[in-house]
Design a protein around this motif. Structure first.
Motif, PDB file in Angstrom:
ATOM      1  N   UNK A  35       0.837  -1.201   0.000  1.00 23.84           N
ATOM      2  CA  UNK A  35       0.000   0.000   0.000  1.00 23.84           C
ATOM      3  C   UNK A  35       0.872   1.252   0.000  1.00 23.84           C
ATOM      4  N   UNK A  36       0.396   2.332  -0.623  1.00 26.17           N
ATOM      5  CA  UNK A  36       1.147   3.588  -0.564  1.00 26.17           C
ATOM      6  C   UNK A  36       1.337   4.036   0.883  1.00 26.17           C
ATOM      7  N   UNK A  37       2.469   4.637   1.158  1.00 25.07           N
ATOM      8  CA  UNK A  37       2.794   5.112   2.506  1.00 25.07           C
ATOM      9  C   UNK A  37       2.035   6.406   2.780  1.00 25.07           C
ATOM     10  N   UNK A  38       1.623   6.585   4.035  1.00 23.70           N
ATOM     11  CA  UNK A  38       0.983   7.835   4.419  1.00 23.70           C
ATOM     12  C   UNK A  38      -0.519   7.813   4.257  1.00 23.70           C
ATOM     13  N   UNK A  39      -1.088   8.986   4.052  1.00 25.67           N
ATOM     14  CA  UNK A  39      -2.538   9.151   3.955  1.00 25.67           C
ATOM     15  C   UNK A  39      -2.868  10.094   2.794  1.00 25.67           C
ATOM     16  N   UNK A  40      -4.097  10.014   2.271  1.00 21.97           N
ATOM     17  CA  UNK A  40      -4.507  10.993   1.255  1.00 21.97           C
ATOM     18  C   UNK A  40      -4.504  12.403   1.838  1.00 21.97           C
ATOM     19  N   UNK A  52      -1.975  17.054  -4.017  1.00 16.55           N
ATOM     20  CA  UNK A  52      -2.494  15.891  -3.297  1.00 16.55           C
ATOM     21  C   UNK A  52      -1.428  14.806  -3.225  1.00 16.55           C
ATOM     22  N   UNK A  53      -1.783  13.704  -2.572  1.00 16.84           N
ATOM     23  CA  UNK A  53      -0.855  12.572  -2.454  1.00 16.84           C
ATOM     24  C   UNK A  53      -0.481  11.989  -3.811  1.00 16.84           C
ATOM     25  N   UNK A  54      -1.260  12.306  -4.859  1.00 19.35           N
ATOM     26  CA  UNK A  54      -0.941  11.799  -6.194  1.00 19.35           C
ATOM     27  C   UNK A  54       0.379  12.379  -6.722  1.00 19.35           C
ATOM     28  N   UNK A  55       0.808  13.490  -6.144  1.00 16.03           N
ATOM     29  CA  UNK A  55       2.101  14.064  -6.524  1.00 16.03           C
ATOM     30  C   UNK A  55       3.246  13.130  -6.153  1.00 16.03           C
ATOM     31  N   UNK A  57       3.350  10.016  -6.663  1.00 16.68           N
ATOM     32  CA  UNK A  57       3.261   8.846  -7.526  1.00 16.68           C
ATOM     33  C   UNK A  57       3.926   9.160  -8.861  1.00 16.68           C
ATOM     34  N   UNK A  58       4.260   8.132  -9.595  1.00 12.37           N
ATOM     35  CA  UNK A  58       4.791   8.315 -10.947  1.00 12.37           C
ATOM     36  C   UNK A  58       6.302   8.335 -11.022  1.00 12.37           C
ATOM     37  N   UNK A  59       6.944   8.857  -9.987  1.00 15.65           N
ATOM     38  CA  UNK A  59       8.412   8.864  -9.897  1.00 15.65           C
ATOM     39  C   UNK A  59       8.812   8.499  -8.471  1.00 15.65           C
ATOM     40  N   UNK A  60       9.985   7.925  -8.288  1.00 12.86           N
ATOM     41  CA  UNK A  60      10.500   7.763  -6.930  1.00 12.86           C
ATOM     42  C   UNK A  60      10.597   9.143  -6.260  1.00 12.86           C
ATOM     43  N   UNK A  61      10.341   9.167  -4.957  1.00 12.50           N
ATOM     44  CA  UNK A  61      10.228  10.436  -4.234  1.00 12.50           C
ATOM     45  C   UNK A  61      11.051  10.440  -2.954  1.00 12.50           C
ATOM     46  N   UNK A  62      11.723  11.558  -2.725  1.00 12.10           N
ATOM     47  CA  UNK A  62      12.357  11.823  -1.431  1.00 12.10           C
ATOM     48  C   UNK A  62      11.454  12.823  -0.719  1.00 12.10           C
ATOM     49  N   UNK A  63      11.028  12.478   0.498  1.00 14.85           N
ATOM     50  CA  UNK A  63      10.048  13.288   1.227  1.00 14.85           C
ATOM     51  C   UNK A  63      10.619  13.663   2.592  1.00 14.85           C
ATOM     52  N   UNK A  64      10.668  14.981   2.848  1.00 17.66           N
ATOM     53  CA  UNK A  64      11.258  15.464   4.095  1.00 17.66           C
ATOM     54  C   UNK A  64      10.294  16.402   4.802  1.00 17.66           C
ATOM     55  N   UNK A 171       7.874   4.641  -6.982  1.00 12.90           N
ATOM     56  CA  UNK A 171       6.994   5.373  -7.901  1.00 12.90           C
ATOM     57  C   UNK A 171       5.511   5.112  -7.644  1.00 12.90           C
ATOM     58  N   UNK A 172       5.212   4.084  -6.848  1.00  6.98           N
ATOM     59  CA  UNK A 172       3.822   3.817  -6.479  1.00  6.98           C
ATOM     60  C   UNK A 172       3.483   4.444  -5.128  1.00  6.98           C
ATOM     61  N   UNK A 173       4.436   5.183  -4.551  1.00  8.68           N
ATOM     62  CA  UNK A 173       4.208   5.833  -3.266  1.00  8.68           C
ATOM     63  C   UNK A 173       4.436   4.939  -2.069  1.00  8.68           C
TER      64      UNK A 173
END
Length: 199
Positions: A35-40, A52-55, A57-64, A171-173
């Protein structure tokens, strides 16, 4: 001899039970990991546009998660993350990064934009109403707490204690790991390379 056999069988049954529980636990983790990490969420990017959380998706993401008044951890992490991304993905085609404020009372989209434009063109700031940011902080299992600068004046100036790791999402979150604050730069780069290859 009979007692010995009974003891052996009891041991076998206990071991089977333990192995079964471990196996079930590992399968459960695999399901969660799918499942995607986090919440909508629906928040605001530094450009003032809804995001939104859809941002994520689509590419690998670094989130800080951090804040613009942070004296050391946040600017250091953002500066280093920008440099690592330049090494791993110089054209910016395969990796994206977001900086979510834990201090929405002060970090408006305009402030986020001004702050990040001095650090990176690759990292997008995210802000929003305090209640919505609180939901995201909780949903992404981030620690964040307001701490008064002067204990005698709880309503005065404050700083924020917060999780200092960079979350890595595929890329799938889905959660793919973290880069710790103070991580060895070579290790951090390798983690981002692996994330890009994983897709």
């Amino acid at each position: 001899m009979k007692r010995f056999r009974i003891a052996v069988w009891i041991g076998v049954l206990i071991l089977a039970g333990i192995l079964g529980a471990v196996s079930y636990s590992m399968k459960s983790r695999d399901v969660v990991a799918e499942a995607p990490f986090g919440v909508p969420f629906t928040l605001v990017s530094q450009s003032g546009q809804p995001i939104t959380e859809q941002a994520l998706r689509g590419k690998p993401t670094a989130l800080f998660f951090g804040f613009t008044h942070c004296p050391e951890v946040c600017p250091t992490t953002l500066f280093e993350l920008n440099g690592w991304m330049e090494k791993v993905d110089p054209n910016g085609d395969n990796l994206q990064a977001y900086f979510v404020t834990v201090d929405p009372e002060r970090d408006t989209p305009e402030i986020m934009n001004e702050y990040l434009s001095n650090v990176s063109k690759r990292i997008t700031g995210i802000s929003g109403p305090p209640d919505k940011i609180a939901e995201v902080i909780k949903g992404f299992r981030v620690y964040a707490k307001k701490v008064p600068v002067d204990e005698k004046d709880p309503n005065g100036d404050y700083t924020m204690d917060h999780t200092a790791s960079v979350f890595l999402l595929d890329s799938a979150g889905r959660f793919s790991g973290t880069i710790a604050y103070g991580e060895n730069p070579d290790t951090a780069v390798k983690k981002l390379e692996n994330l890009v290859h994983k897709g």
